[in-house]
Design a protein around this motif. Sequence first.
Motif, PDB file in Angstrom:
ATOM      1  N   LYS A  77       0.815  -1.212   0.000  1.00 49.25           N
ATOM      2  CA  LYS A  77       0.000   0.000   0.000  1.00 49.25           C
ATOM      3  C   LYS A  77       0.849   1.263   0.000  1.00 49.25           C
ATOM      4  O   LYS A  77       0.565   2.244  -0.698  1.00 49.25           O
ATOM      5  CB  LYS A  77      -0.911   0.026   1.238  1.00 49.25           C
ATOM      6  CG  LYS A  77      -2.099  -0.920   1.192  1.00 49.25           C
ATOM      7  CD  LYS A  77      -2.806  -0.920   2.547  1.00 49.25           C
ATOM      8  CE  LYS A  77      -4.072  -1.725   2.528  1.00 49.25           C
ATOM      9  NZ  LYS A  77      -5.169  -1.087   1.765  1.00 49.25           N
ATOM     10  N   ASP A  78       1.921   1.249   0.814  1.00 49.79           N
ATOM     11  CA  ASP A  78       2.752   2.442   0.989  1.00 49.79           C
ATOM     12  C   ASP A  78       4.203   2.021   1.177  1.00 49.79           C
ATOM     13  O   ASP A  78       4.701   1.970   2.300  1.00 49.79           O
ATOM     14  CB  ASP A  78       2.258   3.241   2.197  1.00 49.79           C
ATOM     15  CG  ASP A  78       2.998   4.567   2.358  1.00 49.79           C
ATOM     16  OD1 ASP A  78       2.797   5.245   3.396  1.00 49.79           O
ATOM     17  OD2 ASP A  78       3.795   4.926   1.455  1.00 49.79           O
ATOM     18  N   PRO A  79       4.903   1.689   0.089  1.00 47.93           N
ATOM     19  CA  PRO A  79       6.266   1.132   0.211  1.00 47.93           C
ATOM     20  C   PRO A  79       7.268   2.062   0.874  1.00 47.93           C
ATOM     21  O   PRO A  79       8.239   1.590   1.459  1.00 47.93           O
ATOM     22  CB  PRO A  79       6.652   0.826  -1.236  1.00 47.93           C
ATOM     23  CG  PRO A  79       5.716   1.616  -2.074  1.00 47.93           C
ATOM     24  CD  PRO A  79       4.448   1.741  -1.311  1.00 47.93           C
ATOM     25  N   GLU A  80       7.069   3.362   0.813  1.00 49.69           N
ATOM     26  CA  GLU A  80       8.013   4.272   1.445  1.00 49.69           C
ATOM     27  C   GLU A  80       7.893   4.233   2.967  1.00 49.69           C
ATOM     28  O   GLU A  80       8.804   4.652   3.671  1.00 49.69           O
ATOM     29  CB  GLU A  80       7.792   5.700   0.940  1.00 49.69           C
ATOM     30  CG  GLU A  80       8.149   5.877  -0.527  1.00 49.69           C
ATOM     31  CD  GLU A  80       8.015   7.309  -0.981  1.00 49.69           C
ATOM     32  OE1 GLU A  80       7.387   7.545  -2.027  1.00 49.69           O
ATOM     33  OE2 GLU A  80       8.512   8.206  -0.271  1.00 49.69           O
ATOM     34  N   ASN A  81       6.775   3.717   3.453  1.00 45.88           N
ATOM     35  CA  ASN A  81       6.560   3.621   4.901  1.00 45.88           C
ATOM     36  C   ASN A  81       6.264   2.190   5.319  1.00 45.88           C
ATOM     37  O   ASN A  81       5.495   1.947   6.250  1.00 45.88           O
ATOM     38  CB  ASN A  81       5.406   4.539   5.319  1.00 45.88           C
ATOM     39  CG  ASN A  81       5.761   6.006   5.149  1.00 45.88           C
ATOM     40  OD1 ASN A  81       6.660   6.513   5.796  1.00 45.88           O
ATOM     41  ND2 ASN A  81       5.058   6.677   4.237  1.00 45.88           N
ATOM     42  N   GLY A  82       6.889   1.250   4.627  1.00 48.35           N
ATOM     43  CA  GLY A  82       6.728  -0.159   4.946  1.00 48.35           C
ATOM     44  C   GLY A  82       8.044  -0.877   4.752  1.00 48.35           C
ATOM     45  O   GLY A  82       9.029  -0.290   4.292  1.00 48.35           O
ATOM     46  N   LEU A  83       8.074  -2.154   5.104  1.00 48.77           N
ATOM     47  CA  LEU A  83       9.296  -2.957   4.989  1.00 48.77           C
ATOM     48  C   LEU A  83       8.981  -4.289   4.333  1.00 48.77           C
ATOM     49  O   LEU A  83       7.929  -4.877   4.568  1.00 48.77           O
ATOM     50  CB  LEU A  83       9.906  -3.226   6.371  1.00 48.77           C
ATOM     51  CG  LEU A  83      10.381  -2.048   7.205  1.00 48.77           C
ATOM     52  CD1 LEU A  83      10.930  -2.551   8.534  1.00 48.77           C
ATOM     53  CD2 LEU A  83      11.433  -1.252   6.465  1.00 48.77           C
ATOM     54  N   THR A  84       9.920  -4.785   3.536  1.00 48.95           N
ATOM     55  CA  THR A  84       9.798  -6.143   3.007  1.00 48.95           C
ATOM     56  C   THR A  84      10.270  -7.164   4.031  1.00 48.95           C
ATOM     57  O   THR A  84      10.239  -8.360   3.760  1.00 48.95           O
ATOM     58  CB  THR A  84      10.605  -6.295   1.710  1.00 48.95           C
ATOM     59  OG1 THR A  84      11.961  -5.904   1.953  1.00 48.95           O
ATOM     60  CG2 THR A  84      10.031  -5.451   0.599  1.00 48.95           C
ATOM     61  N   MET A  85      10.728  -6.706   5.167  1.00 47.25           N
ATOM     62  CA  MET A  85      10.992  -7.601   6.302  1.00 47.25           C
ATOM     63  C   MET A  85       9.645  -7.854   6.967  1.00 47.25           C
ATOM     64  O   MET A  85       9.158  -7.052   7.763  1.00 47.25           O
ATOM     65  CB  MET A  85      11.960  -6.947   7.287  1.00 47.25           C
ATOM     66  CG  MET A  85      12.375  -7.840   8.447  1.00 47.25           C
ATOM     67  SD  MET A  85      13.357  -6.949   9.670  1.00 47.25           S
ATOM     68  CE  MET A  85      14.853  -6.639   8.753  1.00 47.25           C
ATOM     69  N   LEU A  86       9.008  -8.974   6.603  1.00 45.86           N
ATOM     70  CA  LEU A  86       7.632  -9.213   7.008  1.00 45.86           C
ATOM     71  C   LEU A  86       7.505  -9.759   8.423  1.00 45.86           C
ATOM     72  O   LEU A  86       6.539  -9.479   9.115  1.00 45.86           O
ATOM     73  CB  LEU A  86       6.977 -10.191   6.022  1.00 45.86           C
ATOM     74  CG  LEU A  86       7.038  -9.792   4.540  1.00 45.86           C
ATOM     75  CD1 LEU A  86       6.319 -10.835   3.691  1.00 45.86           C
ATOM     76  CD2 LEU A  86       6.436  -8.415   4.316  1.00 45.86           C
ATOM     77  N   SER A  87       8.470 -10.552   8.841  1.00 48.84           N
ATOM     78  CA  SER A  87       8.392 -11.237  10.128  1.00 48.84           C
ATOM     79  C   SER A  87       8.611 -10.285  11.305  1.00 48.84           C
ATOM     80  O   SER A  87       9.601  -9.550  11.345  1.00 48.84           O
ATOM     81  CB  SER A  87       9.435 -12.361  10.165  1.00 48.84           C
ATOM     82  OG  SER A  87       9.615 -12.828  11.478  1.00 48.84           O
TER      83      SER A  87
END
Length: 968
Positions: free
Chosen positions: A268-278
């Motif tokens: 939704k908002d990659p600039e304020n999210g992480l691909t480190m999901l765990s």
Amino acid sequence: MDRTKYDLIITNNAGTNNFQNLDKVETAFKIIECILDLKLESKEEINAHKFIRYTLLLSKDELTEKTTNVQGRYKRNLENHDLYFSRMWNKEELENLITYVEEKYANVFSITESIQNSDANINLLPEILEVLEVDQIIELCDLEEFRYQKGSDKLIEFENYDGLTKEEINLLLNKFNESGLTFTNFVESLSKESKDYQLLTLLGELVSYCDLHAANKKIYNQYDDNRTLGKAGVRMNDWLDKLLTYKIEDNDLSKLTPSIKNALLYLKDPENGLTMLSENHREKFALNLLYKTYEPENIIDDLISFFEPYEIEVSNEKNRTSVYCSILYSKKVKKLWLYDENSDGEENKPNTKNTKSMNIPLNQIFYGPPGTGKTYNISSEAEKIINNNKSSEKLTLEQKFERIVRNIRSEYDEAIYNKLNANSIYRNFSKAMVVWGYFLDPKYDSTNTIVHEDLKDIEGFKRSGWSQRMRYLTEFGFIEGDWYNDFSGQLGFDMQLSESGIELKNSLRTYLKEAEIPEADLLTWPREKGLPEIVKNSYVKVLAEVSPVARNITAFEKTIFCALNMCLQGDLFKQNKESRPTTEEEIDLVEQYFDVNSTGNSDYKWIGWIAENLVDLNLVEEIHEERNNRYYFSITDSGRKLVQDIVNKWQSEYSILFGKYINYETGVGLGQIEFITFHQSYSYEEFIEGIRPNLNGENELTYSLEKGIFKRISDRAKFDQENNYVIIIDEINRGNISKIFGELITLIEPSKRLFTENDEHPKKVTLPYSKKRFGVPKNLYILGTMNTADKSIALLDSALRRRFTFTEMLPKSSVVKDKISIKGIEVENLFETINSRIEFLIDKDHTIGHSYFLKIKDNQTVEALALIFKNEIIPLLTEYFYGDFEKIQLVLGENKDWRSKDDSKFFNKKPSQQKALFGKEEAVEGYDEKIMFEINDDLLGIKEDGTIKGSSDQLVQLFKSVYTQKSN
């Protein structure tokens, strides 16, 4: 990434231009631009130098002919020349360019490193700097499109899908849950024209961009490389469950598990999210790299702040946090923070409590049936304990070097590495010059080999003298061969110089020639002359190259490291008189820093000899002031530089050793954790101290008093009150407790520990062998495990029981439910049913632990489960019930009141053997007819290829019959 900054001055007919503090790309840009502007060289001539990995200059037309991927790298253009150039530089290439223009066009270019470089790399991790030079990371930085745009688009499509009502989606979800099918099989069972199929296909496509282990990823994921956000640690069935619930609840994120929620938030908002999901991984990153408690609401800002000093440029800001996570998950960087390689999701979340506030018992025992995770949990408990006293302050140079030495002492604890800590080295380093003197004899030049026969009768080389003198070469890599295998015993053979030995020999010969010193003078070299610089530098270089990766340390080198550490702490000394006995206080001080083989030896004057050897190498210097009948030593500038070089090397190769959070393996490496398993023959002499036989260098049998594992770790803890220590005793009730602990059974009580502020006594006892006073420090924790199913051993000693707290570890069906899923079988129900029956027939101490079921975690099939039952669970039940198969059948539901005659069975009755054995049908007098059983070979037998004989459907019915009663 090379972070060097440059000051560039360009002089031409138009005047002088001064550019300051340019990075490497900006410097290259200016140089190339100037060369072209002044027509010093053409584009083709510049490219011919090959200062860069790819073609340096391209016109717009040339650029458009390249692939999209290559175009992404060509970020800067020279507008006046219609040319583009790449960011693909590295340090060496830039240095070649600078050298070239400074030599060829010295009248035009003046290039120097910026004075602002001094602090450029402070606190930057070398592992990250190295990864920033990897092509894959550079390509991610240069990518102009959002890397996961297709996933983001698919999420919008999924959220906006209105082909089904909420009620219809709920019916679809119930239909799936009742089917017992996998996601793939369930989708295949639907009509491709149905709205159900459309929605689940859309869901599958969305998950294929989120989770590395998504079902049908290669079909659903439309990227050529099938890229995904990462490992979510979520089963496909759970993705379906949660995402459909998400739709039913009007796209409510609170209905999602943390990993799924994190995936959607990023799309939704990659600039304020992480691909480190765990969440587990986010927490470990916070603890092990940020050195702070995990705060979910701040983790993204924390991660961005962490990477700011690295000044990473990205073409699309939406890719920034993805680049950061790719760096963190790279092989080199991952080792710094993610110790459990298998921790992919939300499993095994560490306790986030502040460990400094934890009240942890000093003596604990984890007890329970086999397979309940006792050893696993005790390892986690040990990790928690050793981090309980960690200071938040940054480690000093002295503290870092101390950790290195602690690691060396822990890793190299064999007696062979400790024998130098006795009268086995010379009083100074001058004898090394004598050995080099013989190597300079011209008759040895052709082979660079000293012949033992030539020197064995010369004074100083007789008997053990040969080994003592050669040690100054063999243990520093100057002799061809492997020290541990070839030279660690008594030496009595010819010695051939290694490549580095030949180099030092030639350098030494050159030095003597230039100084007009006869080579023969080395044979009587007086200590007062000091070692030539070339010799000192060669030996110091060897010490600086001791590596945690190569694991190339020798006993002499270990001794030097221990002495340097002792000096850094201000404790390195020599006795004022060698003739006087070493005091108990001095012995304790030496044993704090050195590993001494024989604790019965009271002659420790060799500590001064070691110090004098370091004086000759200019690493320490004597403080000419007598204190307490001792002379002390201080570190020299050269010694401190060596320590700094060693620390720098170890930080680059073993950075986890210096982290504020110490994991289990690092704790073992630092000597803070010891592991031992008790058994019936384990003794006091192995645990505390005892007399051990040894073979000396001449194969003569000798005896020495040696510390046991408990005394060794107790001494370490006593001398290091700032840190906690742990000894883990597996199968603690298998040993003879009173025999093993002896008089220490009293001292392990918390109230009788050393440094405890109370009036309870005794806190020390006199050990029977060494006659020394000994106590157990309050920072040593004792953790034990106990298998309650093993009734072949005695109950735990009541005296020991009173001194321990107990934590029961029972089978956890929730763990089985969360981690194991097999089509057609209610695995949790199977697990609970078997254990309930065992508890009824025997007791809870004999139940089956969940770890037996977790063994099929990576192969969750009914065939794998059958093999576990055949090879492990049924044999365990046979042991529990002493071969009473009727009770084993009760446990497995194999009786007429539970199962119908037609159901599959685990066991078959064996035909009567009476007639074949005794020749008659009736029972043998005095013996009842025995009913004997055997494993059902048709179902649980093994084929020639190693697979189970029973079909999947047959095995499913077999396991279902365990927990499903026949219908009346």
